[in-house]
Design an enzyme around this catalytic site. Structure first.
Site, PDB file in Angstrom:
ATOM      1  CG  ASP A  53      -1.797   1.203   1.354  1.00  0.00           C
ATOM      2  OD1 ASP A  53      -1.656   2.135   0.522  1.00  0.00           O
ATOM      3  OD2 ASP A  53      -2.631   1.237   2.272  1.00  0.00           O
ATOM      4  CE1 TYR A 147      -6.089  10.408 -12.142  1.00  0.00           C
ATOM      5  CE2 TYR A 147      -6.265  11.958 -13.971  1.00  0.00           C
ATOM      6  CZ  TYR A 147      -5.654  10.868 -13.374  1.00  0.00           C
ATOM      7  OH  TYR A 147      -4.611  10.239 -14.012  1.00  0.00           O
TER       8      TYR A 147
END
Length: 257
Positions: A53, A147
């Site tokens: 991660d 985004y």
């Protein structure tokens, strides 16, 4: 045949999409490639997969330590992991959606940069490459402003890190790959209302590219060697103009129907 000295590469977000294509392309060219994703995944086509991660610095450090223990060094660290949730105005997004994009696209990349820069400084060489995207040029992108905000910030960070790298043992750069036909793209494309599909698909057919096309471009750019601070853009205005003139009109989506 690749005549470039084999390198050791780490590609984040290599479980699917562009990251997977980049990892596969580098491995096929004879480089030693480690990929990572949020979840454990099987190795593929010469690519060693490790769960990581990127928003967790301890996991990123463990990834660095594991790869260097096995391969001896890391020459190219490619921060490809990212999340695009699109199709709505920023104000129409759920707070957790925007937060997830900031966490992965910006904080995750910053975290990986911190670890890779420290490691490359210690080993005396290496390159960190960040994957940019819509918003990298600072221009608003309708339906993608959440985004694009993360990618605009990432572009600034890449330039700032490159400035810090002047005179150092490592280099920083960025790739702006344009619109790539990935699982993430088709996930978001499926949410577009039917009456908006024709106009959107006309644009996609003009500017979209296969992951393999972009992966080849990236591999060749890495092997050619780049200056510190290089930001390489695939989809230039000139390329778009050339595509507009193609006859018959370009139709990339037909390969996915």
């Amino acid at each position: 045949m690749n005549t470039t000295q084999p390198r050791v590469a780490v590609v984040t977000g290599a479980g699917q999409g562009l990251g997977r294509a980049i990892a596969r392309e580098l491995a096929a060219a004879g480089h030693t490639v480690f990929g990572c994703g949020m979840k454990a995944a099987e190795d593929f086509d010469g690519v060693r997969m490790i769960a990581c991660d990127v928003t967790d610095e301890a996991q990123v450090q463990a990834l660095w330590d594991r790869v260097t223990a096995e391969a001896g060094r890391i020459d190219w660290w490619i921060n490809n992991a990212g999340l695009a949730l699109t199709g709505r105005p920023l104000a129409g997004m759920a707070a957790d959606e925007f937060g997830r994009m900031v966490s992965v696209n910006l904080v995750g990349t910053m975290t990986a940069c911190r670890v890779a820069i420290a490691g490359m400084g210690a080993q005396g060489s290496g390159e960190v490459w960040n994957m940019l995207g819509a918003g990298a040029d600072g221009q608003p992108v309708p339906g993608m402003n959440g985004y694009a905000t993360t990618k605009a910030a990432l572009t600034f960070m890449t330039r700032a890190l490159a400035q810090e790298a002047e005179g150092a043992a490592y280099r920083i750069g960025g790739f702006s790959p344009g619109l790539v036909m990935t699982e993430g793209f088709f996930r978001e494309h499926a949410r577009v209302p039917e009456d908006q599909r024709p106009a959107r698909e006309a644009v996609v057919n003009l500017i979209g590219d296969h992951p393999e096309t972009i992966a080849l471009w990236i591999r060749e750019a890495l092997e050619a060697g780049q200056d510190n601070g290089a930001i390489l853009t695939w989809l230039t205005a000139e390329k778009i103009a050339e595509r507009r003139a193609e006859q018959p009109p370009r139709d990339i989506l037909s390969a996915y129907r």
